[in-house]
Scaffold this active site. Structure first.
Site, PDB file in Angstrom:
ATOM      1  N   ASP A  56      87.364  67.288  97.903  1.00 28.66           N
ATOM      2  CA  ASP A  56      86.894  67.006  96.912  1.00 28.66           C
ATOM      3  C   ASP A  56      87.611  68.753  96.785  1.00 28.66           C
ATOM      4  O   ASP A  56      86.807  69.136  95.524  1.00 28.66           O
ATOM      5  CB  ASP A  56      85.139  67.326  96.254  1.00 28.66           C
ATOM      6  CG  ASP A  56      84.496  66.213  97.021  1.00 28.66           C
ATOM      7  OD1 ASP A  56      85.172  64.942  96.042  1.00 28.66           O
ATOM      8  OD2 ASP A  56      83.282  65.687  96.575  1.00 28.66           O
ATOM      9  N   GLU A  87      84.015  62.083  87.720  1.00 32.62           N
ATOM     10  CA  GLU A  87      82.416  61.277  87.977  1.00 32.62           C
ATOM     11  C   GLU A  87      81.346  62.221  87.934  1.00 32.62           C
ATOM     12  O   GLU A  87      80.796  61.434  87.531  1.00 32.62           O
ATOM     13  CB  GLU A  87      82.400  61.455  89.665  1.00 32.62           C
ATOM     14  CG  GLU A  87      83.509  59.274  90.249  1.00 32.62           C
ATOM     15  CD  GLU A  87      82.993  59.734  91.770  1.00 32.62           C
ATOM     16  OE1 GLU A  87      82.639  58.305  92.330  1.00 32.62           O
ATOM     17  OE2 GLU A  87      82.683  60.977  92.723  1.00 32.62           O
ATOM     18  N   ASN A 122      80.459  69.871 102.722  1.00 38.52           N
ATOM     19  CA  ASN A 122      79.735  70.525 102.343  1.00 38.52           C
ATOM     20  C   ASN A 122      78.533  70.051 103.821  1.00 38.52           C
ATOM     21  O   ASN A 122      77.998  70.718 104.348  1.00 38.52           O
ATOM     22  CB  ASN A 122      79.307  70.507 101.036  1.00 38.52           C
ATOM     23  CG  ASN A 122      79.634  71.703 100.304  1.00 38.52           C
ATOM     24  OD1 ASN A 122      79.595  72.805 101.096  1.00 38.52           O
ATOM     25  ND2 ASN A 122      81.022  71.727 100.271  1.00 38.52           N
ATOM     26  N   GLY A 177      81.655  61.187 104.584  1.00 33.76           N
ATOM     27  CA  GLY A 177      82.787  60.363 103.147  1.00 33.76           C
ATOM     28  C   GLY A 177      84.304  60.723 103.808  1.00 33.76           C
ATOM     29  O   GLY A 177      84.386  61.842 104.753  1.00 33.76           O
ATOM     30  N   HIS A 184      82.035  64.455  91.906  1.00 33.83           N
ATOM     31  CA  HIS A 184      80.961  64.722  91.369  1.00 33.83           C
ATOM     32  C   HIS A 184      79.969  65.678  90.868  1.00 33.83           C
ATOM     33  O   HIS A 184      79.561  66.041  89.968  1.00 33.83           O
ATOM     34  CB  HIS A 184      79.000  63.538  92.443  1.00 33.83           C
ATOM     35  CG  HIS A 184      79.198  62.089  92.169  1.00 33.83           C
ATOM     36  ND1 HIS A 184      79.345  61.239  93.060  1.00 33.83           N
ATOM     37  CD2 HIS A 184      79.031  61.399  90.823  1.00 33.83           C
ATOM     38  CE1 HIS A 184      78.966  60.021  92.472  1.00 33.83           C
ATOM     39  NE2 HIS A 184      78.913  59.933  90.913  1.00 33.83           N
ATOM     40  N   ARG A 213      91.026  57.669  98.494  1.00 35.00           N
ATOM     41  CA  ARG A 213      90.221  58.379  99.713  1.00 35.00           C
ATOM     42  C   ARG A 213      91.164  57.656 101.077  1.00 35.00           C
ATOM     43  O   ARG A 213      91.046  58.015 102.628  1.00 35.00           O
ATOM     44  CB  ARG A 213      89.024  58.250 100.604  1.00 35.00           C
ATOM     45  CG  ARG A 213      88.016  58.777  99.449  1.00 35.00           C
ATOM     46  CD  ARG A 213      86.892  59.812 100.555  1.00 35.00           C
ATOM     47  NE  ARG A 213      85.741  58.754 100.767  1.00 35.00           N
ATOM     48  CZ  ARG A 213      84.976  58.545 100.857  1.00 35.00           C
ATOM     49  NH1 ARG A 213      83.746  58.978  99.890  1.00 35.00           N
ATOM     50  NH2 ARG A 213      83.914  57.589 101.162  1.00 35.00           N
ATOM     51  N   MET A 254      87.265  60.387  91.445  1.00 36.05           N
ATOM     52  CA  MET A 254      86.174  61.353  91.736  1.00 36.05           C
ATOM     53  C   MET A 254      86.062  62.533  92.138  1.00 36.05           C
ATOM     54  O   MET A 254      86.735  63.228  92.312  1.00 36.05           O
ATOM     55  CB  MET A 254      86.649  60.935  93.858  1.00 36.05           C
ATOM     56  CG  MET A 254      86.283  59.497  94.676  1.00 36.05           C
ATOM     57  SD  MET A 254      85.772  59.118  96.145  1.00 36.05           S
ATOM     58  CE  MET A 254      85.346  57.547  95.803  1.00 36.05           C
TER      59      MET A 254
HETATM   60  O1  F6P Z   1      82.678  63.757  98.927  1.00 34.72           O
HETATM   61  C1  F6P Z   1      83.926  62.746  98.487  1.00 34.72           C
HETATM   62  C2  F6P Z   1      83.495  62.100  97.839  1.00 34.72           C
HETATM   63  O2  F6P Z   1      84.860  60.925  97.958  1.00 34.72           O
HETATM   64  C3  F6P Z   1      83.147  62.283  96.608  1.00 34.72           C
HETATM   65  O3  F6P Z   1      84.198  62.759  95.545  1.00 34.72           O
HETATM   66  C4  F6P Z   1      82.383  60.846  95.796  1.00 34.72           C
HETATM   67  O4  F6P Z   1      81.738  61.429  94.918  1.00 34.72           O
HETATM   68  C5  F6P Z   1      81.912  60.371  96.911  1.00 34.72           C
HETATM   69  O5  F6P Z   1      82.189  60.545  98.586  1.00 34.72           O
HETATM   70  C6  F6P Z   1      81.643  59.074  96.963  1.00 34.72           C
HETATM   71  O6  F6P Z   1      80.818  58.646  98.459  1.00 34.72           O
HETATM   72  P1  F6P Z   1      80.644  57.169  99.110  1.00 34.72           P
HETATM   73  O7  F6P Z   1      81.588  57.394 100.032  1.00 34.72           O
HETATM   74  O8  F6P Z   1      79.253  57.557  99.681  1.00 34.72           O
HETATM   75  O9  F6P Z   1      80.085  56.241  98.171  1.00 34.72           O
END
Ligand code: F6P
Length: 357
Positions: free
Chosen positions: A136, A231, A112, A11, A180, A284, A178
Site C-alpha cells: 500500500d 478498494e 502500519n 498482509g 482500502h 501481493r 488493492m
Molecule cells: O495491506 C495490504 C492489503 O493487501 C491491502 O491493500 C488490502 O486491502 C488488504 O491487505 C487485504 O487484506 P487481506 O489479505 O487480509 O485480505
C-alpha cells in the site's frame, strides 16, 4: 552471542524474504557471533513461542522468492489489549518469549498496524527495529515501502491486459486495485496503465462527473474506457457520512465491492456496457521486482547495521533515496495518504485523467 529475533507481520508482499536476507547477510558478515530466531506467523509466533533457529543457508537463494518463509498473520493492534482465548495478556506473552529466548533485539517486518505494535513493544522495553513492508506504501515516515513497486507492476500488467479486450469490445472496464484506506497503488498503476479515470479513497468521487468523463470520451470517438478503482474508493455522499454509518452501509452493500456498485451506476446512467476485473491477492504474489530487491537489500542491510550499532526503537526508512532511522514512536498510528493537492495529482489531471471530483 548476538541473538536476533525476526518476524513478518500482517498482509504479505513480494519482498519479505529479500529483506530478511539483507538483515541476515549483514549480521552474518559482521565479526559478531550471531544467532537468528525466526518467529512463525508474525506476532502469534512471538506470543506462543513458535519459532525456529535459522541457519545462514536459510537466507540463501531467497532474494527472488515471494511470500514469507516465516509465515505471517494479522494480529490487529486494537486487539492487543484484549486477552487471548486462554485469558493471557498478549503483550505479556510476547515479552516473556523475548526474555526466554534471551534476545538482544527483535526485527519486525510490517506495515502500519504491525509497527504500532512494534512501538508498543519498544515502549515496553524490548529492543526493536522496524522495516517498512506493504504493497500500500502508506507507512508514514518513509518515501517507499518494499512490496509497493512489485504490486504496481502486477496491477499495471492487469490494466495492460484489459486494454486490448476493452478496445476490441468497446466496453467500459473497471479494474479494482488493492488499498482500502489509501490510493497509492491505484494511482501509480492507473497512471502506468493509462487509465482514463482513477478513483481513490483520498478524493471522493461524484458519479455524475465519472459518467461525464466517460461520455466525453465517447464523443471524442474513443471506443472504450478504463477506470482504476481503489478498494476504498468512496463517493462524495458516502464521504459525508459518519464513520459508523459508512461502515454499516458498506456491510449491507448488495455488491461484492465498490467497483461493482460503481459499474452498476455507470451502466444505469450512461447505458454503456461495463465489466469489472479484480486482480485481488495476485497483487501481493510472485517474485519481487528488481526495484524491490534493491530496496529490500538496502533496508535489510541498514537494519542489520543498526542492530550491530545497538540502535533500537527505529524504523529503517527511505528519505530522498537515503536510508534513515525514524523513531517508531513518530510513525506509530499515522497513515501516509495521497494528498489531493500534490503535484502528481495535478500532473495526472494535466494529461486528462479524471478523478471524478
Ligand atoms: O495491506 C495490504 C492489503 O493487501 C491491502 O491493500 C488490502 O486491502 C488488504 O491487505 C487485504 O487484506 P487481506 O489479505 O487480509 O485480505
Amino acid at each position: 552471542m548476538l541473538r536476533v529475533g525476526m518476524l513478518t507481520s500482517g498482509g504479505d508482499c513480494q519482498s519479505l524474504n529479500a529483506t530478511m536476507r539483507g538483515v541476515a547477510k549483514t549480521l552474518y558478515n559482521s565479526d559478531e557471533d550471531v544467532e537468528i530466531i525466526g518467529f512463525l506467523d508474525g506476532y502469534k509466533g512471538l506470543m506462543y513461542g513458535n519459532y525456529k533457529v535459522m541457519k545462514p543457508s536459510d537466507f540463501s537463494g531467497i532474494l527472488t522468492e515471494g511470500g514469507t518463509m516465516l509465515g505471517t498473520s494479522r494480529q490487529p493492534f486494537k486487539l492487543m489489549g484484549v486477552p487471548d482465548a486462554d485469558g493471557n495478556d498478549k503483550v505479556d506473552l510476547m515479552k516473556k518469549t523475548y526474555k526466554r529466548c534471551n534476545l538482544d533485539c527483535l526485527v519486525v517486518l510490517g506495515g502500519n498496524g504491525s509497527q504500532k505494535t512494534s512501538n508498543l513493544l519498544s515502549e515496553e522495553g524490548l529492543n526493536v527495529v522496524g522495516l517498512p513492508k506493504t504493497i500500500d506504501n502508506d507507512l508514514w515516515g518513509t518515501d517507499m515501502t518494499f512490496g509497493f513497486q512489485s504490486a504496481v507492476d502486477i496491477a499495471t500488467n492487469a490494466i495492460d491486459c484489459i486494454h486490448t479486450t476493452a478496445a476490441s469490445h468497446g466496453r467500459v472496464f473497471i479494474v479494482e486495485i488493492m488499498g482500502h484506506k489509501v490510493g497509492w497503488l491505484t494511482l501509480h498503476a492507473g497512471m502506468a496503465g493509462g487509465a482514463d479515470i482513477i478513483l481513490l479513497p483520498e478524493i471522493p468521487y461524484d458519479i455524475n462527473k465519472v459518467c461525464k468523463a466517460l461520455d466525453q470520451r465517447t464523443r471524442e470517438g474513443k471506443r472504450f474506457s478504463i477506470i482504476a478503482v481503489a478498494e476504498g474508493a468512496i463517493s462524495r455522499e458516502d464521504a459525508a457520512l459518519k464513520k459508523k454509518e459508512y461502515k454499516q452501509k458498506v456491510a449491507s452493500r448488495e455488491y461484492p465491492s465498490v467497483s461493482y456498485e460503481i459499474g452498476a451506476k455507470i451502466q444505469e446512467i450512461t447505458g454503456q456496457e461495463v465489466r469489472v476485473t479484480v486482480p485481488g491477492h495476485m497483487q501481493r504474489g510472485g517474485a519481487p521486482c528488481p526495484y524491490d530487491r534493491v530496496l529490500s537489500t538496502r533496508l535489510g542491510a541498514a537494519a542489520g547495521l543498526m542492530i550491530l550499532n545497538k540502535e533500537y526503537g527505529f524504523l529503517a526508512a527511505m528519505r530522498d533515496n537515503e536510508v534513515v532511522k525514524v523513531p517508531l514512536s513518530e510513525i506509530a498510528g499515522k497513515l501516509k495518504m495521497v494528498d489531493p493537492e500534490s503535484s502528481i495529482i495535478r500532473e495526472a489531471k494535466a494529461v486528462g485523467i479524471s478523478f471524478g471530483d
